[in-house]
Every structure is written in structure tokens, then in C-alpha cells.
Enzyme design. Sequence first.
Site, short mmCIF file in Angstrom:
data_model
loop_
_atom_site.label_atom_id
_atom_site.label_comp_id
_atom_site.label_asym_id
_atom_site.label_seq_id
_atom_site.Cartn_x
_atom_site.Cartn_y
_atom_site.Cartn_z
N CYS A 2 0.86 -1.37 0.02
CA CYS A 2 -0.04 0.01 -0.03
C CYS A 2 0.68 1.24 0.04
CB CYS A 2 -0.97 -0.02 1.24
SG CYS A 2 -2.05 -1.46 1.38
N ARG A 27 3.23 -0.55 -4.82
CA ARG A 27 3.12 -1.10 -3.69
C ARG A 27 1.68 -1.70 -3.35
NH1 ARG A 27 5.85 1.00 1.25
NH2 ARG A 27 7.84 1.92 0.71
N TRP A 74 -3.10 -2.47 -1.57
CA TRP A 74 -2.93 -3.88 -1.64
C TRP A 74 -3.96 -4.47 -0.47
CZ3 TRP A 74 -1.15 -8.34 1.33
CH2 TRP A 74 -1.11 -9.36 0.67
N ASN A 108 -1.77 1.97 6.01
CA ASN A 108 -1.20 0.95 5.52
C ASN A 108 -0.66 -0.08 6.83
OD1 ASN A 108 -0.90 2.29 3.26
ND2 ASN A 108 1.29 2.39 3.28
N GLY A 109 -1.04 -1.35 6.73
CA GLY A 109 -0.73 -1.93 7.70
C GLY A 109 -1.79 -3.01 8.12
N GLU A 495 14.58 -19.67 -7.70
CA GLU A 495 14.24 -18.41 -7.97
C GLU A 495 13.57 -18.24 -9.46
OE1 GLU A 495 14.17 -14.14 -8.32
OE2 GLU A 495 13.84 -15.52 -6.68
N LYS A 499 10.03 -16.79 -10.27
CA LYS A 499 9.59 -15.64 -11.34
C LYS A 499 8.48 -16.08 -12.34
CE LYS A 499 12.11 -12.64 -9.74
NZ LYS A 499 11.70 -13.03 -8.68
N GLU A 502 4.97 -15.97 -10.30
CA GLU A 502 4.45 -14.69 -10.05
C GLU A 502 3.91 -14.06 -11.29
OE1 GLU A 502 6.95 -12.72 -7.38
OE2 GLU A 502 8.88 -13.01 -8.64
N HIS A 518 13.05 -39.11 -6.09
CA HIS A 518 12.31 -39.39 -4.98
C HIS A 518 10.89 -38.76 -4.87
CE1 HIS A 518 15.67 -40.96 -2.88
NE2 HIS A 518 16.59 -40.05 -3.73
N LYS A 617 5.09 -5.04 -4.07
CA LYS A 617 6.46 -4.95 -4.01
C LYS A 617 7.07 -4.88 -2.83
CE LYS A 617 10.52 -4.47 -6.22
NZ LYS A 617 10.97 -5.47 -6.93
#
Length: 622
Positions: A2, A27, A74, A108-109, A495, A499, A502, A518, A617
Site C-alpha cells: 500500500c 506497492r 493492496w 497501511n498495515g 528463483e 519468477k 508470479e 524421490h 512490491k
Amino acid sequence: MCGIVGAVSTRNIVPILVEGLKRLEYRGYDSCGVAVHQDGALRRARSTARVAELQTQVDEDGISAGTGIAHTRWATHGVPAVRNAHPHFSPGPTATEGAPGLIALVHNGIIENHDELRAELRGRGYVFTSQTDTEVIAHLVHQHYQGDLFEAVQQTTARLKGAFAIAVFCRDEPQRVVGARQGSPLVLGIGTGERMGENFLASDPMALAGVTDQIVYLEEGDVVDLQIGKTWVSAQGADGRWQAVQRPVRTVQAHTGAAELGPYRHYMQKEIFEQPKAIADTLDAVEGISPELFGDGAYSVFKAVDRVLILACGTSYYSGSTARYWLESIAGIPTTVEIASEYRYRDSVPDPKTLVVTISQSGETADTLAALKHARSLGMPHTLTLCNVGTSAMVRECALHFITRAGVEIGVASTKAFTTQLVGLYLLTLALAQVRGRLDDAAEAAALKALRHLPVAVQAVLALEPQVIAWSEEFARKENALFLGRGLHYPIALEGALKLKEISYIHAEAYPAGELKHGPLALVTSAMPVVTVAPNDALLEKLKSNLQEVRARGGELYVFADADTHITPEEGVKVIRLPEHYGALSPILHVVPLQLLAYHTACARGTDVDKPRNLAKSVTVE
């Protein structure tokens, strides 16, 4: 997550608020809104579209004022919908539906005791129109308001449990905005020159680029009062009393050019191609290997520790996982890597001779900050952070630090922040090795030479983009993928899978190649692409055997191989050759084509690359 922007001025600040939201949209972008004090009343515009749509709405509604707040969201509590978008109003407990607001607030939060507060406020007659925890704060400010907004916010924050940054203003006090922070970042911007007397709030100084470069970083528990020509910061002392405090004013150059796309299609693509420069900038001040690269007193700390604990989340966790191989093989120091969001909630065995290393792109990652504080509370005082923001909370909390020079990263999927983190962690490995007597002059010279050549080597890998694009057209038709790596390239496979999932929304998993037999081999069919990181290292022959296991089951292999691995293309095996093998630094080269593969696959599928669904982000909530 946010973004907040607020301002008090004698001019129309709405363009500043909206432009600030555009810079903070990375954000959070589930919804956005702006509220102002106009003609003696509160007015607002809210949208579940992007900020550009909000701009149109603001213009059509004629919203214009000298006092206001704005927010890009967000979603945590409540679905993305206009009723849940900020700013939230509180007209009071006796107001009829649609009554004009008295209090306007953005947040925010996460407020952890919102259910308890909501029940209390409903009992007092307050009506809730949203599903958010934020509306609780707005009503609580209203309840405490007795003609002084600053005092009302002070009383309100004492009732809140959780993390928050808020900006609030009142219909009855024009040209006044009050902010507060606890666990979420908030900065004060001070107008200069012709704009002397203006004051601003923001989640990030970048929101105020071109408006002011005079920034005050508010600290935990601060409440700030913004009026024309003056600001007032207060903090609660140990005795519970509020008192004025001084916070230093810093000059922060948040360049607007960092947010310009230039010739690129998306910020992610731009940031992938900025990696040679970002790496060069990160290495610019490194003339030799020395503990002092990490701050004064680093030598004595490095001498005192006999283990390393790395705390990080997401992509930063994978950089830490790569560094574990370096730290143990080169520096000879036992290393543990923990997911920060898990570490503080389990019983662990503390060791005061541990170097606690946090990794964060923003330096505001809530889980990592909480894990750091937990480690210190267990009696581990030696702390160091690798971070891309020198003024962040993480840097202020740690005794030692290394600031990467990746520059502003707008795309939600991290690229250049990751590779510069790896550079910083490699430097940390060399410095610890030096202190422990495991790095002689010849080894140091060889390592520095390899580091200096990295930007050129990465540029050569970027030239493979056309070949990766060809692969991406095939990947775009898939719904699942496996990624394989061995040794220090296993975290790079992780990684790469992250990528892809997402930004393209293709389900992707990564495994150490030796683990195929396995369990994961059961998933392999011709419909399941298997991406393999194949450097020419000690595990190459083992890896080749793993590739044969895939081919024997009809799997399709996509191999990123070093030039001298002798892995040749054939039916069911596609190969892209990297220009050179790069030894211990090979992970930095091999991650680049994985970034390109994810990017171009997402483009081919038509997803919103820079703003993937459900993500943001900077993760400033737990």
C-alpha cells in the site's frame, strides 16, 4: 505494501497526490483513492482501476484543494471494491447513511485487534460500510476527537495493536494533516524555496520526487502534525507521556527518471537490462576486500563470530540460500538460512557468537524486521543487513550494513535487486574468509578480477534474449513446469520457478536434480517442461544422469548450459548456451536467462507483468 501520500499547502495539491500514487502503485494496485478538504467539506474519489483512471475521475469531479490524502491499496481485509478503497470517512455514530464525513483516513498495515474495536464502536452507534480494519481507525479517531486532531490521533494509536502507518485530516481543521507510524514506513517531506511552508507525508520518498528532497524518516511510535509552515513530531516516553522529539532532516534525491520506462515495454524488462550497470555501481567503491566494506567495527565482529544466520523472505531468501554455499565452502563458516516469517515463531537455539544477516530489497520488510528483533532478543547482538535502501528501517536497526546500488526497482518481480544482493553476499563471504585466514592475496586478486568482469559477462548473457523469446512462445501454452538445479544452482532454480509463477501464473516448482527419483519424476510427461540450470561444475556428470531420467520418461528438457558442458540439442532436448563458465559467481549469470524466460512467457500470455495479481512490491505487513 500500500502507498500513502498526504499534503498541506496553499496551492492545489491534488496533482501532487495523484502523481505520488503513480510512483507508489507498485506497492499495491487493488484500488486507489484521494480525499481533500474542499469548500468546507470532505470530498473523495475512489476506484478499483489503476491510478490513471482515478486521475480521470478527479478531473471530471473537479476535485481541487490545498489539504488532502491519497492511497493505493493492496487488499488484506476485504475484497478489492470501492467500498473497501481508501480514504475512509467517519461521519460519527449518529449520522444517517451518506452523511458528510468529519474524519478522513488512509492506512497501511494490519490492525490485529480490529474485531474487538469494531464490536466496541458498533456498541457506541458507529456504522461500518466496509470490510476493512482501516475503518475502525477512522471511527476511533472520531470517537476521541474533541477539537484537536493531533490529540485524537495520539489517543487512537494507543488503542491499536499491529502494524500501521496512517494519515488523517478533519473537516473542522482545514490545512492540517496528522500522521503516525508503528511497524510500517512513513516519511515527512518539508517544502523548500518557493514552496517553503508546504508539508507532505508519504510511504516512500520516491512519491515526493520533484516536490521536495528534504525528508524526515519517522521512527516507531511517532505522531506528526503537519500544518502550513510548521510540523510537530511527538513520541511517547517510558512514562506514557507524549513529548516533542527532533528527527533529523535528510536530503534524499529520489529521481523521477528512475520511474521512466524509456524504450522498454515493462519496468521488469528495463530492470533486467539494468543489471550490468547495477552490478557495476554496487562494486564501484570496492577497491579491495576488507571487513570495513560493511561498516566501522566490522573486523572485530567478524573475528568474534563463528556462525552465520541469514534471515530473509521470498527472492531475498533465495539469495541467502545461494550465499550459504559460498560462506561454508569459501569462508568455512557454518551457515543457516531461515525464512524470516517462520523463524520468530519456532523454538531455536541462540548462539551469541552468531552473525545475524538480514537481506531485504526495501529494508522495510515486516517479517524480516520482526525476525531481526527476535534474534536480538534471544541474545545475538551481532547484526548486519544487505539492503538496497540506505535510509531504511533495516539499516537503522543493524549495527553493520552493505548497501547495494541497484537503484529504484519498480517491477514487483525482483531482478536487479537479487543479483546485486548476490554480489554483496559474495563480498561478505570474501571478507569473512579473509578474517578467518582463508583468503590469500592471490585468491583475493582473482576474486576481484572476476567481480570486475561480471557486468560484461551479464551483458553477454542478455544478448541471448532472442533465443529465450523462442522458448517463451512454447512455455506460454503450458500450465506447469519443473526447474532443476544442483549445488549452489539449486536456489537459482528456485528463483527461476518463483519468477515464472508470479508473473505468468504458470504453476512452477523447483527441485535439486538428485531429488527427481524421490517423487517429482512422477509428474514428468511431454506436457511438463523441465528447465535445467547446467553449469560446468563438479556436479555436471551427476546432472546429466538426472537429465536422462527425464528423457526416459518422455519429458521435454530446456537446458541453460555453459558453453563447455557438451550437452547437445536433440529430440526433446533444447539447449541455450551461456557464453562462459563463471565459477563461484556462476549463479549470477544463470539467473538472468531465467528472468528473461519468465518475462517473455508472461508477455506471451498477456499478463500484467509489472503488477501481477494479488502481489505487491514492498511487503510491510506480516
